[in-house]
Design an enzyme around this catalytic site. Structure first.
Site, PDB file in Angstrom:
ATOM      1  N   GLY A 148       1.653  11.735   6.275  1.00  0.00           N
ATOM      2  CA  GLY A 148       2.461  10.509   4.979  1.00  0.00           C
ATOM      3  C   GLY A 148       1.118   9.692   5.350  1.00  0.00           C
ATOM      4  N   PRO A 161      -0.050   5.593   6.773  1.00  0.00           N
ATOM      5  CA  PRO A 161       0.207   4.857   7.636  1.00  0.00           C
ATOM      6  C   PRO A 161       1.204   4.083   7.633  1.00  0.00           C
ATOM      7  CG  PRO A 161      -1.728   4.525   7.899  1.00  0.00           C
ATOM      8  CD  PRO A 161      -1.999   5.917   6.662  1.00  0.00           C
ATOM      9  N   GLY A 162       1.986   3.594   8.776  1.00  0.00           N
ATOM     10  CA  GLY A 162       3.347   2.920   8.095  1.00  0.00           C
ATOM     11  C   GLY A 162       4.587   3.228   7.446  1.00  0.00           C
ATOM     12  N   LYS A 210       7.025   7.399   9.838  1.00  0.00           N
ATOM     13  CA  LYS A 210       6.795   9.574  11.049  1.00  0.00           C
ATOM     14  C   LYS A 210       7.818   8.937  12.114  1.00  0.00           C
ATOM     15  CE  LYS A 210       2.441   9.369   9.735  1.00  0.00           C
ATOM     16  NZ  LYS A 210       1.791   8.321   8.798  1.00  0.00           N
ATOM     17  N   HIS A 243     -11.496 -18.707 -16.303  1.00  0.00           N
ATOM     18  CA  HIS A 243     -11.619 -17.517 -15.982  1.00  0.00           C
ATOM     19  C   HIS A 243      -9.608 -16.828 -15.985  1.00  0.00           C
ATOM     20  CE1 HIS A 243     -13.652 -13.754 -13.960  1.00  0.00           C
ATOM     21  NE2 HIS A 243     -13.001 -13.323 -13.413  1.00  0.00           N
ATOM     22  N   GLU A 244      -9.685 -17.614 -15.261  1.00  0.00           N
ATOM     23  CA  GLU A 244      -8.355 -17.172 -14.517  1.00  0.00           C
ATOM     24  C   GLU A 244      -7.019 -17.096 -15.760  1.00  0.00           C
ATOM     25  OE1 GLU A 244      -7.602 -15.441 -12.261  1.00  0.00           O
ATOM     26  OE2 GLU A 244      -9.193 -16.356 -11.095  1.00  0.00           O
ATOM     27  N   HIS A 290      -8.244 -14.169 -18.212  1.00  0.00           N
ATOM     28  CA  HIS A 290      -6.818 -12.833 -17.964  1.00  0.00           C
ATOM     29  C   HIS A 290      -5.473 -12.941 -17.752  1.00  0.00           C
ATOM     30  CE1 HIS A 290     -10.065 -10.941 -15.199  1.00  0.00           C
ATOM     31  NE2 HIS A 290     -10.287 -11.514 -14.575  1.00  0.00           N
TER      32      HIS A 290
HETATM   33  P1  ADP Z   1       3.745   5.721  11.317  1.00  0.00           P
HETATM   34  O1  ADP Z   1       3.987   6.468  12.475  1.00  0.00           O
HETATM   35  O2  ADP Z   1       4.272   6.282   9.960  1.00  0.00           O
HETATM   36  O3  ADP Z   1       2.192   4.726  11.082  1.00  0.00           O
HETATM   37  P2  ADP Z   1       5.482   3.723  12.315  1.00  0.00           P
HETATM   38  O4  ADP Z   1       6.670   4.678  12.315  1.00  0.00           O
HETATM   39  O5  ADP Z   1       5.053   3.676  13.583  1.00  0.00           O
HETATM   40  O6  ADP Z   1       4.917   4.355  11.260  1.00  0.00           O
HETATM   41  O7  ADP Z   1       5.966   2.073  11.601  1.00  0.00           O
HETATM   42  C1  ADP Z   1       6.227   0.954  12.045  1.00  0.00           C
HETATM   43  C2  ADP Z   1       7.611   0.173  11.363  1.00  0.00           C
HETATM   44  O8  ADP Z   1       7.526  -0.291  10.585  1.00  0.00           O
HETATM   45  C3  ADP Z   1       8.477   0.618  12.442  1.00  0.00           C
HETATM   46  O9  ADP Z   1       8.389   0.722  14.018  1.00  0.00           O
HETATM   47  C4  ADP Z   1       9.590   0.205  11.889  1.00  0.00           C
HETATM   48  O10 ADP Z   1       9.409  -1.017  12.425  1.00  0.00           O
HETATM   49  C5  ADP Z   1       8.690  -0.117  10.308  1.00  0.00           C
HETATM   50  N1  ADP Z   1       9.117   1.222   9.137  1.00  0.00           N
HETATM   51  C6  ADP Z   1       8.280   2.009   9.109  1.00  0.00           C
HETATM   52  N2  ADP Z   1       8.958   3.282   7.423  1.00  0.00           N
HETATM   53  C7  ADP Z   1       9.913   2.554   7.703  1.00  0.00           C
HETATM   54  C8  ADP Z   1      11.355   3.050   7.094  1.00  0.00           C
HETATM   55  N3  ADP Z   1      11.230   4.054   5.697  1.00  0.00           N
HETATM   56  N4  ADP Z   1      12.549   2.392   7.869  1.00  0.00           N
HETATM   57  C9  ADP Z   1      12.401   1.136   8.012  1.00  0.00           C
HETATM   58  N5  ADP Z   1      11.743   0.438   8.622  1.00  0.00           N
HETATM   59  C10 ADP Z   1      10.301   1.183   8.287  1.00  0.00           C
HETATM   60 ZN    ZN Z   2     -11.214 -12.436 -13.002  1.00  0.00          ZN
END
Ligand code: ADP
Ligand code: ZN
Length: 631
Positions: free
Chosen positions: A190, A192-193, A196, A413-414, A417
């Site tokens: 999946g 990043p972040g 996993k 402009h804004e 939009h």
């Molecule tokens: P990945 O390994 O997918 O890159 P991480 O597991 O390192 O992501 O996530 C980093 C931090 O983000 C975790 O330590 C947590 O604090 C937060 N986080 C990410 N996903 C979740 C989730 N599903 N529920 C709660 N916290 C999350």
């Molecule tokens: Zn614009």
């Protein structure tokens, strides 16, 4: 062992060099050897100055410095003869044997030293390697707070899928009795972040088993073979600690396809490491109760060998959370800070579509920082808004000075939009309009989707293009000029139109045929066009152009129709710089605007306005209506 052999080799090479050198030196300095008869001849005819006895050997020395040696059968007889002839006699001990002994002894000592040094070096390296594995070990209940499934929110499907692993690690016997084989390897994939690593830790926490945590880059070392030997060591140690989990983050660093990609130099090392990993995974028995978890955000580049049965044969997809998921994650992380009691987490979740778990964690932290900086006791909605803007758009560039004219153009402009977005039924509601430069952007009109959309219809996409065109349309209507400010809008609009025609089959003329190779990304990232005939390419270009022109024309039509409102909004923006959703709604629904536009009423007094106190219209009046004055 290799080190020992190498060191011994070096030692012998050294010995040969030293020995050879010594031999050469000896050859140079060796005395001439003569026969006994020759010696006798010289003794009687040339009368040497001295004769030196060394064991059975004698060395004769002449006045001129000439020296030679010979062996004598009976030294005693020779001695008495020399005494008669009055030749100086010298006795020396025979040292050659001693020297030889000394050399042999020195060699032995040196050899012993080499062996000792090699062995201790090897041991040290072994210790280091074994520490490499145990350094990365997290024992259940040790150190930091145990992470469990309670800490993982918003990805219920993934949790369900890995529940079985937890059961297996907790009760391996129950599985083996039935004859069920649990997966050895699970690939968490999946963006990043998305959690996993968190999920892997939580599995270990739930099952209460030791957790070895590595990153793929730990195995990519300078020296070929180190990564592979580390893999072997890890599995060796893990077996002693089973049941346990081995987690390898960013497995693509070692498990990237062996055929393509990767620098030539690191390739050898990587494929050796990958092979070692595959061998170990094939090798451990199901009775070992070791589960290997690996994470990647590039499943597409992984070597196919990794996903064969008995290896990472199970894949768990982890996607960015939807609205419900974001609320759950906000609850988990919100519990760590002091939130204002009445705070509606759903409202915050709505503000951050597409945020990953890690980004939400960051949002909560940033909001708490904002609240602390403002001297508040709890985190309020405004702090979340500030934090979100900061994360999404960078820091406000209050110091950036725009010229009066630039600000005016920007305001139109804004406003353009915003008015288009408000006028089109399919468009997302306007959340915020601002002419404060932030990050890279000068101004901004933000829209928020009410529901997370996973599928977009034709009408929505067109209204999105039209909204994007609204900025430049407003500029053109007000000033009859075009500026560079619309660059980003045009790029985005073109991407959407291209995808509509080439990816989503939304053009009847081109038909439901994929015309680009997907390069990832949703509304962005056009991708590369597939091979096609000239006429098809032409048709595509025509269709994209048609869509864009249609949308632009619609934007112009709407804004011309609502020109008075556009001027009002631009004026207000010049005055207050930022409008939130509520203020914007009041302006757009105020019936005075129409009355002024129709000439029924000249000035605006908010006495009957439903939101008299908060109406921003009066502020526009105060500003003297700069936009009005210029136009
Ligand atoms: P990945 O390994 O997918 O890159 P991480 O597991 O390192 O992501 O996530 C980093 C931090 O983000 C975790 O330590 C947590 O604090 C937060 N986080 C990410 N996903 C979740 C989730 N599903 N529920 C709660 N916290 C999350
Ligand atoms: Zn614009």
């Amino acid at each position: 062992m290799a080190i020992l052999i190498r060191n011994l080799f070096v030692f012998f090479l050294f010995s040969i060099l030293v020995g050879g050198g010594y031999g050469l030196w000896m050859l140079e300095h060796k005395l001439r050897m003569v026969t006994y008869s020759e010696f006798r001849h010289c003794l009687t005819n040339h009368h040497p100055v001295s004769i030196t006895f060394i064991g059975n050997k004698v060395i004769a020395e002449h006045k001129a410095g000439d020296k030679y040696q010979t062996s004598v059968p009976s030294p005693e007889k020779l001695i008495s003869e020399l005494q008669e002839k009055n030749i100086q006699i010298i006795f020396k001990k025979d040292r050659s044997e001693q020297i030889l002994q000394g050399i042999v002894l020195a060699y032995l000592v040196l050899l012993l030293l080499t062996i000792i040094v090699s062995l201790s070096k090897k041991k040290k390296q072994e210790e280091e390697e074994s520490r490499f594995a145990s350094d990365k070990l997290i024992l259940p209940g040790s150190g930091e707070k145990q992470i469990t499934f309670d800490n993982v929110a918003g990805i219920p499907e993934a949790l369900e899928e890995v529940q079985e692993i937890v059961d297996f690690l907790k009760n391996p016997d129950q599985f083996s009795q039935i004859g069920a084989v649990s997966p050895k390897g699970i690939l968490l994939q999946g963006p990043p972040g998305t959690g996993k690593t968190l999920l892997a830790k939580a599995i270990a926490g739930e099952a209460e088993v030791p957790f070895y945590s590595f990153s793929g880059s730990d195995f990519v070392e300078m020296f070929v073979g180190v990564g592979a030997s580390r893999v072997r060591d890890i599995f060796k140690e893990a077996k002693t600690n089973a049941p346990c989990i081995i987690f390898i983050d960013e497995i693509d660093a070692v498990g990237g396809s062996r055929v393509s990609g990767g620098a030539a130099g690191g390739q050898d090392e990587r494929s050796q490491t990958l092979n070692a990993l595959l061998v170990e995974m094939d090798g451990f028995a199901t009775t070992d109760t070791i589960v290997v978890l690996a994470a990647t955000n590039r499943p597409d580049i992984l070597d196919l060998a990794l996903s064969r049965p008995g290896r990472f044969d199970r894949q768990v997809n982890i996607l960015p959370p939807d609205l419900k998921g974001r609320v759950k994650i906000l609850q988990v992380h919100g519990a760590k800070v002091a939130l204002e009691p009445k705070l509606d987490l759903k409202q915050i979740a709505l503000m951050v579509p597409g945020f990953s778990g890690a980004e939400i964690a960051n949002l909560v932290n940033e909001a708490a920082l904002m609240a602390a900086r403002a001297g508040k006791k709890s985190v309020e909605l405004v702090h979340f808004e500030l934090a979100r803007d900061r994360i999404l758009m960078g820091v406000e560039r209050k110091g950036m000075l725009l010229s009066e004219n630039d600000r005016l153009v920007l305001a139109f402009h804004e406003a353009g939009h915003a008015i288009i977005a408000r006028s089109l039924p399919d468009a997302d509601p306007v959340h915020k309009v601002t002419i404060i430069p932030r990050g890279m952007a000068l101004g901004q009109t933000q829209q928020l989707s009410i529901n997370d959309r996973s599928s977009y219809c034709y009408g929505y996409l067109k209204s999105r293009i039209t909204t994007l065109m609204g900025g430049r349309a407003a500029e053109f209507i007000a000033f009859e000029q075009r500026t560079t400010g619309a660059q980003g809008d045009i790029v985005q609009a073109t991407e959407i139109a291209t995808n509509m025609v080439c990816k989503w089959g939304m053009s009847d003329m081109v038909g439901p045929q994929a015309m680009v190779i997907d390069s990832g990304g949703f509304l962005g990232g056009g991708g590369q066009r597939v091979e096609m005939s000239h006429s098809t390419a032409e048709a595509i270009d025509k269709e994209i152009k048609r869509l864009l022109t249609e949308c632009n024309d619609e934007a112009v039509t709407i804004l011309k129709e609502k020109f008075f409102l556009l001027k009002q909004l631009a004026n207000i923006l010049l005055e207050v710089e930022t409008l939130d959703q509520e203020d914007f709604e009041i302006i757009m629904t105020c019936h005075f605007t129409e009355m002024i536009a129709a000439g029924i009423q000249e000035t605006h007094e908010c006495t009957t306005c439903p939101a008299a106190d908060s109406c921003v219209h009066s502020k526009a009046k105060k500003s003297g209506g700069k936009a009005n004055a210029i136009l």
